[in-house]
Structures are given as structure tokens and as C-alpha cells.
Write a protein that holds these residues in place. Structure first.
Motif, PDB file in Angstrom:
ATOM      1  N   PRO A 177      -7.695  -6.108   0.158  1.00  0.00           N
ATOM      2  CA  PRO A 177      -7.250  -7.011   1.219  1.00  0.00           C
ATOM      3  C   PRO A 177      -5.754  -6.859   1.492  1.00  0.00           C
ATOM      4  O   PRO A 177      -4.990  -6.493   0.601  1.00  0.00           O
ATOM      5  N   TYR A 178      -5.350  -7.131   2.713  1.00  0.00           N
ATOM      6  CA  TYR A 178      -3.951  -7.030   3.138  1.00  0.00           C
ATOM      7  C   TYR A 178      -3.359  -5.678   2.728  1.00  0.00           C
ATOM      8  O   TYR A 178      -2.240  -5.584   2.219  1.00  0.00           O
ATOM      9  N   ALA A 179      -4.137  -4.646   2.971  1.00  0.00           N
ATOM     10  CA  ALA A 179      -3.815  -3.329   2.424  1.00  0.00           C
ATOM     11  C   ALA A 179      -2.465  -2.799   2.905  1.00  0.00           C
ATOM     12  O   ALA A 179      -1.614  -2.395   2.101  1.00  0.00           O
ATOM     13  N   ASP A 180      -2.248  -2.783   4.210  1.00  0.00           N
ATOM     14  CA  ASP A 180      -1.030  -2.153   4.737  1.00  0.00           C
ATOM     15  C   ASP A 180       0.233  -2.893   4.319  1.00  0.00           C
ATOM     16  O   ASP A 180       1.282  -2.277   4.091  1.00  0.00           O
ATOM     17  N   SER A 181       0.159  -4.215   4.217  1.00  0.00           N
ATOM     18  CA  SER A 181       1.359  -4.984   3.877  1.00  0.00           C
ATOM     19  C   SER A 181       1.763  -4.828   2.422  1.00  0.00           C
ATOM     20  O   SER A 181       2.843  -5.244   2.020  1.00  0.00           O
ATOM     21  N   ARG A 182       0.906  -4.225   1.618  1.00  0.00           N
ATOM     22  CA  ARG A 182       1.243  -4.001   0.211  1.00  0.00           C
ATOM     23  C   ARG A 182       2.102  -2.747   0.020  1.00  0.00           C
ATOM     24  O   ARG A 182       2.702  -2.550  -1.031  1.00  0.00           O
ATOM     25  N   ILE A 183       2.110  -1.879   1.014  1.00  0.00           N
ATOM     26  CA  ILE A 183       2.859  -0.629   0.895  1.00  0.00           C
ATOM     27  C   ILE A 183       4.332  -0.879   1.216  1.00  0.00           C
ATOM     28  O   ILE A 183       4.672  -1.471   2.238  1.00  0.00           O
ATOM     29  N   ARG A 184       5.205  -0.426   0.320  1.00  0.00           N
ATOM     30  CA  ARG A 184       6.645  -0.522   0.519  1.00  0.00           C
ATOM     31  C   ARG A 184       7.159   0.868   0.897  1.00  0.00           C
ATOM     32  O   ARG A 184       7.113   1.789   0.064  1.00  0.00           O
ATOM     33  N   PRO A 185       7.623   1.051   2.127  1.00  0.00           N
ATOM     34  CA  PRO A 185       8.011   2.396   2.573  1.00  0.00           C
ATOM     35  C   PRO A 185       9.164   3.002   1.791  1.00  0.00           C
ATOM     36  O   PRO A 185       9.391   4.203   1.845  1.00  0.00           O
ATOM     37  N   TYR A 186       9.870   2.184   1.027  1.00  0.00           N
ATOM     38  CA  TYR A 186      11.028   2.665   0.267  1.00  0.00           C
ATOM     39  C   TYR A 186      10.727   2.903  -1.209  1.00  0.00           C
ATOM     40  O   TYR A 186      11.588   3.351  -1.949  1.00  0.00           O
ATOM     41  N   SER A 187       9.477   2.628  -1.671  1.00  0.00           N
ATOM     42  CA  SER A 187       9.202   2.753  -3.101  1.00  0.00           C
ATOM     43  C   SER A 187       7.734   3.056  -3.366  1.00  0.00           C
ATOM     44  O   SER A 187       6.860   2.221  -3.125  1.00  0.00           O
ATOM     45  N   VAL A 188       7.465   4.248  -3.892  1.00  0.00           N
ATOM     46  CA  VAL A 188       6.100   4.595  -4.257  1.00  0.00           C
ATOM     47  C   VAL A 188       5.608   3.723  -5.414  1.00  0.00           C
ATOM     48  O   VAL A 188       4.445   3.317  -5.454  1.00  0.00           O
ATOM     49  N   GLU A 189       6.509   3.402  -6.348  1.00  0.00           N
ATOM     50  CA  GLU A 189       6.077   2.656  -7.528  1.00  0.00           C
ATOM     51  C   GLU A 189       5.769   1.198  -7.198  1.00  0.00           C
ATOM     52  O   GLU A 189       4.792   0.639  -7.708  1.00  0.00           O
ATOM     53  N   GLU A 190       6.575   0.585  -6.330  1.00  0.00           N
ATOM     54  CA  GLU A 190       6.253  -0.774  -5.911  1.00  0.00           C
ATOM     55  C   GLU A 190       4.960  -0.792  -5.113  1.00  0.00           C
ATOM     56  O   GLU A 190       4.151  -1.721  -5.223  1.00  0.00           O
ATOM     57  N   PHE A 215       4.289   9.635   0.275  1.00  0.00           N
ATOM     58  CA  PHE A 215       5.392   9.824  -0.678  1.00  0.00           C
ATOM     59  C   PHE A 215       5.394  11.211  -1.317  1.00  0.00           C
ATOM     60  O   PHE A 215       6.243  11.495  -2.165  1.00  0.00           O
ATOM     61  N   GLN A 216       4.415  12.033  -0.924  1.00  0.00           N
ATOM     62  CA  GLN A 216       4.317  13.393  -1.446  1.00  0.00           C
ATOM     63  C   GLN A 216       4.255  13.407  -2.972  1.00  0.00           C
ATOM     64  O   GLN A 216       5.031  14.091  -3.655  1.00  0.00           O
ATOM     65  N   VAL A 217       3.322  12.627  -3.512  1.00  0.00           N
ATOM     66  CA  VAL A 217       3.110  12.593  -4.955  1.00  0.00           C
ATOM     67  C   VAL A 217       1.641  12.886  -5.253  1.00  0.00           C
ATOM     68  O   VAL A 217       0.769  12.707  -4.397  1.00  0.00           O
ATOM     69  N   LYS A 218       1.394  13.317  -6.486  1.00  0.00           N
ATOM     70  CA  LYS A 218       0.025  13.585  -6.944  1.00  0.00           C
ATOM     71  C   LYS A 218      -0.459  12.397  -7.753  1.00  0.00           C
ATOM     72  O   LYS A 218       0.240  11.912  -8.643  1.00  0.00           O
ATOM     73  N   LEU A 219      -1.665  11.925  -7.459  1.00  0.00           N
ATOM     74  CA  LEU A 219      -2.264  10.821  -8.193  1.00  0.00           C
ATOM     75  C   LEU A 219      -3.440  11.336  -9.003  1.00  0.00           C
ATOM     76  O   LEU A 219      -4.362  11.952  -8.464  1.00  0.00           O
ATOM     77  N   LYS A 220      -3.400  11.109 -10.307  1.00  0.00           N
ATOM     78  CA  LYS A 220      -4.522  11.445 -11.194  1.00  0.00           C
ATOM     79  C   LYS A 220      -5.300  10.172 -11.493  1.00  0.00           C
ATOM     80  O   LYS A 220      -4.696   9.119 -11.712  1.00  0.00           O
ATOM     81  N   TYR A 221      -6.611  10.281 -11.537  1.00  0.00           N
ATOM     82  CA  TYR A 221      -7.447   9.090 -11.640  1.00  0.00           C
ATOM     83  C   TYR A 221      -8.175   8.994 -12.977  1.00  0.00           C
ATOM     84  O   TYR A 221      -8.907   9.903 -13.368  1.00  0.00           O
ATOM     85  N   ASP A 222      -7.969   7.867 -13.670  1.00  0.00           N
ATOM     86  CA  ASP A 222      -8.822   7.482 -14.788  1.00  0.00           C
ATOM     87  C   ASP A 222      -9.640   6.258 -14.383  1.00  0.00           C
ATOM     88  O   ASP A 222     -10.140   5.534 -15.235  1.00  0.00           O
ATOM     89  N   ILE A 223      -9.707   6.004 -13.098  1.00  0.00           N
ATOM     90  CA  ILE A 223     -10.416   4.844 -12.557  1.00  0.00           C
ATOM     91  C   ILE A 223     -11.373   5.305 -11.476  1.00  0.00           C
ATOM     92  O   ILE A 223     -11.229   6.392 -10.924  1.00  0.00           O
TER      93      ILE A 223
END
Length: 446
Positions: A58-71, A42-50
Motif C-alpha cells: 500500500p502507498y507504494a510510490d510515496s514510500r520511495i525516497r528519490p535521494y536514498s536507496v536505503e531509506e 538507483f542502479q543497484v542489484k537486489l538479491k532475494y532470500d524472500i
């Protein structure tokens, strides 16, 4: 002939290792790897406090929504009780779930829901009375009051300045537990309004320069003002350590201290009990709202840079006890509304969680005040270009409010006349606690 089951098992064993990522092992992938993929996709920067080390999704790939970075982020972070905060169009900060903090959208939905619960004064007051009682129960304040020590405050000598005086005190509230504070009073005689001023989490607590300027200026104009240490801050840390402030009892004891201080102050001959205000900023603003809910003696309230429908306060001294469960769910905005129709001023700014007050919380408060025909009794001073502090603009808003509602003398408003005292001068127990009472609890580092 071998059975089909055996043949299938042999064939599976011979397959490449990558094929082992299947339904039986839940298509697992390391969380850090998935987040890197989301960042790149999604060409975004992720900052980590974790810390994602060792965490497997688990079920990692199916959690990604190609139309929404936030979802995608929500789905990926949810199993670990993590969340994201959008900082701008291309940056997201990953954090642990925070029970007192939500989003602006949540705040708007919450206010809309609250507005749906009451349509007139009678339905509002039924809800208000229930909320007040439940807040008391969830805070456990009545249990604390039942254990309170009936003690008189011990005062220091009075220090005289230009138009006002300062006097320190300490008061035993629970056995061996003391609250320390300072009383700023006009140097004139007669009956004066009283303002209780719980301080927030600004540096140096009640010794803070801005705190001294505000209380002394209000005193010069004719009000008696009292502030006191946060539990586990200032001289309280000598008794319970700094760790005490991060425990749920801080929420209860600070409320107990506010009630106890008002008890002895309102009985003074120089106090006008018909003019009693409460004013604080940040965590002190949260305390101000809470005190106005559980103590009916206040006649004017001014919470500063604190009131929000989507943030309850990030410290256990504000949210350590589950008071926001009252009424099936409430917010500081509704708790503040319980003060209607008495005068209240909300001071907000554009760079913290009070940023949407003018369009969200303030219209809601006006609606509740309108049930009493008292819309003009609630006001909002919003400073869109300012941030989270108790700077000159916020202090001026406080001065204007109390000048109006308590009839203070504006001609005496001059912060340059205030003497900023050294911290030791304000300590009720003396330097390093040498004057602590014999029965006082003393913090011992483990």
C-alpha cells in the motif's frame, strides 16, 4: 437534474482503469514491481532470500525516497517484516527480519548505551546482579534444574594415546533424556585444571577434527577437557531428532547439560576446583558466555568467534529463550562483562559478526574490568583476515590463554601427536545407539 454526487460517480466509472489506483485503494502496487523499480532507479542489484509472490504494497510510490536507496528499501520492506543487508556499494540482500541479528551501527549504539548505565564498580555490580537474576528467570533454568534426575554418569573404557586419554560417558539429566560426551585427560597423576568445552555448529559437532585436536592438545598440556553433544545433534538426535535443535528448549537443556557435567566433573579427585575454564567457538562461544553468567564456579573464560553486540546467535540453542530482554535489553558483550574481574580472552575475526570487537566490544570490556583495576585480565586476539572457523590460529590463541592462566605445559603442545578418532569410537551409545539405556527417549519419525 441529476445530483452532483451521481454525476461525479458516473464520470469516475468512465475513467481509465489506471485512475482506479487512488487513495481509497491505498495506491497499491505489487511488491516485486516496486523493488524492480528501486533496483533500476538507483542502479543497484537486489538479491532475494524472500518470496514476493502475491505481496501487494500500500502507498507504494510515496514510500520511495528519490535521494536514498536505503531509506526506500526500509520503507518498502517494513510492512512485510523484511529487511535488507548491504553487501557492497551496489548490492543489497533482502531477508526476513531476524530477531537476534542487527547491524554494526546498532552494535555501536548498544555499547554506547550500556556504557551510559554505569560509571563505577557499585553501579555496575547493581546492574550485573540484576542481569544475572533476570537471565536465569528468562532462561527458565531453575525450573529445569528442579526437574533434573540425580543420576551418575556411565563411562566407557578409557582409550590411551600419546600423553592423554579419552573416555566417553552418558548422563541422564531429565527423565529418559541423556547427554553424551567425551573426557580428554592428561596421562599424568595429580590435580588438573578442568575446561568445559561446549561445541558449536561446526560440521560433525563434537566429532569434528578441530574439536578433537583442541581438546586432546589441552589434555596433553595438563588440562582435563570435556565436550558434549548439542541438543538434537550427534547422539542427542537419536533421542529428539534434528528438529529438537531448532526448538527453544535446546537453549535451556544445553545450559542444564553444562551445569550437570560440571557437577560431576568438579567432584573428581584429579580436578583442581580453583582452576575451572569454559571454552567454545561460534554457538559454543555463546554457550560459554551463558554458562559463565549462570554458574559461578568458572574461573577463566575464552569464547571464540562468537562475542558480538549486534548478533545474539542465529540458532534457537543460543537465542531460543528471550534472555536478551534482561535489564531492559542486553547483549552477549554485557553478559561476558559479568565475568569480571576473572581472566577472559575474546577471539574474534574480520569476516563475521565479531569484526568490530577490537574497536567496540573489547574497549567496553576493558572499561568494566577497569572498575576492578583488572584491565589486564581481559584480552582480545583479533584475526582480521580470517573467517568463521576454529582453525589453527584460533586454537593457538586458546592454547596461549590457558597456558598462561592455568600454568599448562607448553612443551607438550604438538597437534601432530593427536590421534583423530573415527566417529564411532566417540559414541557413548555405540554404533546407531545400540547401547542406549532401556528408559531412554527414542526419536520416532512422524
Amino acid at each position: 437534474m441529476k445530483s452532483a454526487t451521481i454525476i461525479f460517480g458516473m464520470a469516475l466509472a468512465a475513467m481509465p482503469a489506471m485512475a482506479q489506483n487512488n487513495y481509497e485503494n491505498q495506491f497499491r502496487r505489487p511488491l516485486g514491481e516496486v523493488l524492480t523499480e528501486i533496483s533500476e532507479r538507483f542502479q543497484v542489484k537486489l538479491k532475494y532470500d524472500i518470496d514476493t509472490t502475491g505481496l501487494v504494497l500500500p502507498y507504494a510510490d510515496s514510500r520511495i525516497r528519490p535521494y536514498s536507496v536505503e531509506e526506500s528499501l526500509a520503507n518498502v520492506l517494513m510492512p512485510f517484516d523484511f529487511k535488507f543487508v548491504k553487501q557492497n556499494e551496489k548490492t543489497y540482500k533482502l531477508k526476513r527480519y531476524e530477531y537476534p541479528r542487527r547491524t554494526e551501527a546498532d552494535g555501536r549504539k548498544m555499547v554506547a548505551w550500556l556504557n551510559s548505565l554505569y560509571s563505577d564498580k557499585d553501579s555496575w555490580e547493581a546492574r550485573r546482579d540484576s542481569i544475572r537474576q533476570e537471565v536465569r528467570e528468562l532462561l527458565t533454568i531453575d525450573d529445569a534444574l528442579a526437574k533434573r534426575v540425580e543420576a551418575r554418569p556411565v563411562f566407557s573404557k578409557v582409550r590411551k594415546f600419546d600423553g592423554y586419554t579419552v573416555q566417553n560417558f552418558y548422563l541422564e539429566t531429565l527423565p529418559g533424556l541423556y547427554v553424551c560426551g567425551s573426557i580428554y585427560a592428561p596421562d599424568s597423576k595429580g590435580k588438573h585444571p578442568l575446561i568445559i568445552c561446549p561445541n558449536g555448529h561446526f560440521g560433525n559437532g563434537r566429532y569434528n577434527d578441530a574439536q578433537q585436536q583442541r581438546l586432546a592438545s589441552l589434555a596433553r598440556m595438563g588440562a582435563i577437557c570435556v565436550d558434549y553433544d548439542l541438543y538434537g545433534w550427534g547422539e542427542s538426535a537419536l533421542q529428539v531428532g534434528g528438529e529438537g535443535h531448532h526448538k527453544p528448549e535446546a537453549h535451556v537443556i544445553q545450559a542444564l547439560n553444562g551445569i550437570s557435567i560440571l557437577d560431576f566433573m568438579i567432584a573428581r579427585k584429579d580436578v583442581d576446583s580453583t582452576r575451572v575454564g569454559v571454552n567454545g567457538g561460534s554457538g559454543g562461544g555463546s554457550q560459554s558466555v551463558l554458562l559463565s553468567v549462570i554458574d559461578p564456579r568458572y574461573t577463566a573464560s575464552c569464547p571464540v568467534v562468537s562475542l558480538s553486540s549486534y548478533f545474539d546467535g542465529g540458532c534457537p540453542c543460543e537465542s531460543g529463550m528471550p534472555i536478551m530482554r534482561a535489564g531492559g535489553g542486553t547483549t552477549n558483550a554485557e553478559l561476558a562483562a559479568a565475568f569480571a574481574p576473572r581472566p577472559m580472552c575474546i577471539v574474534s575475526d574480520g569476516k563475521d559478526w565479531t569484526n568490530i570487537v577490537p574497536e567496540n566490544e573489547y574497549p567496553y570490556l576493558q572499561r568494566v574490568y577497569g572498575f576492578y583495576g583488572a584491565k589486564d585480565e581481559v584480552s582480545n586476539i583479533h584475526l582480521p583476515n580470517e573467517g568463521h572457523d576454529f582453525g589453527p590460529s584460533k586454537r593457538n590463541a586458546v592454547y596461549d590463554f590457558f597456558i598462561e592462566v592455568f600454568g599448562l605445559d607448553r612443551s607438550k603442545l604438538d597437534e601432530s601427536k593427536v590421534t583423530i578418532e573415527p566417529h564411532d569410537a566417540m559414541k557413548s551409545f555405540g554404533h546407531d545407539g545400540e547401547n542406549m539405556p532401556a528408559n531412554a527417549i527414542r526419536y520416532v519419525k512422524k
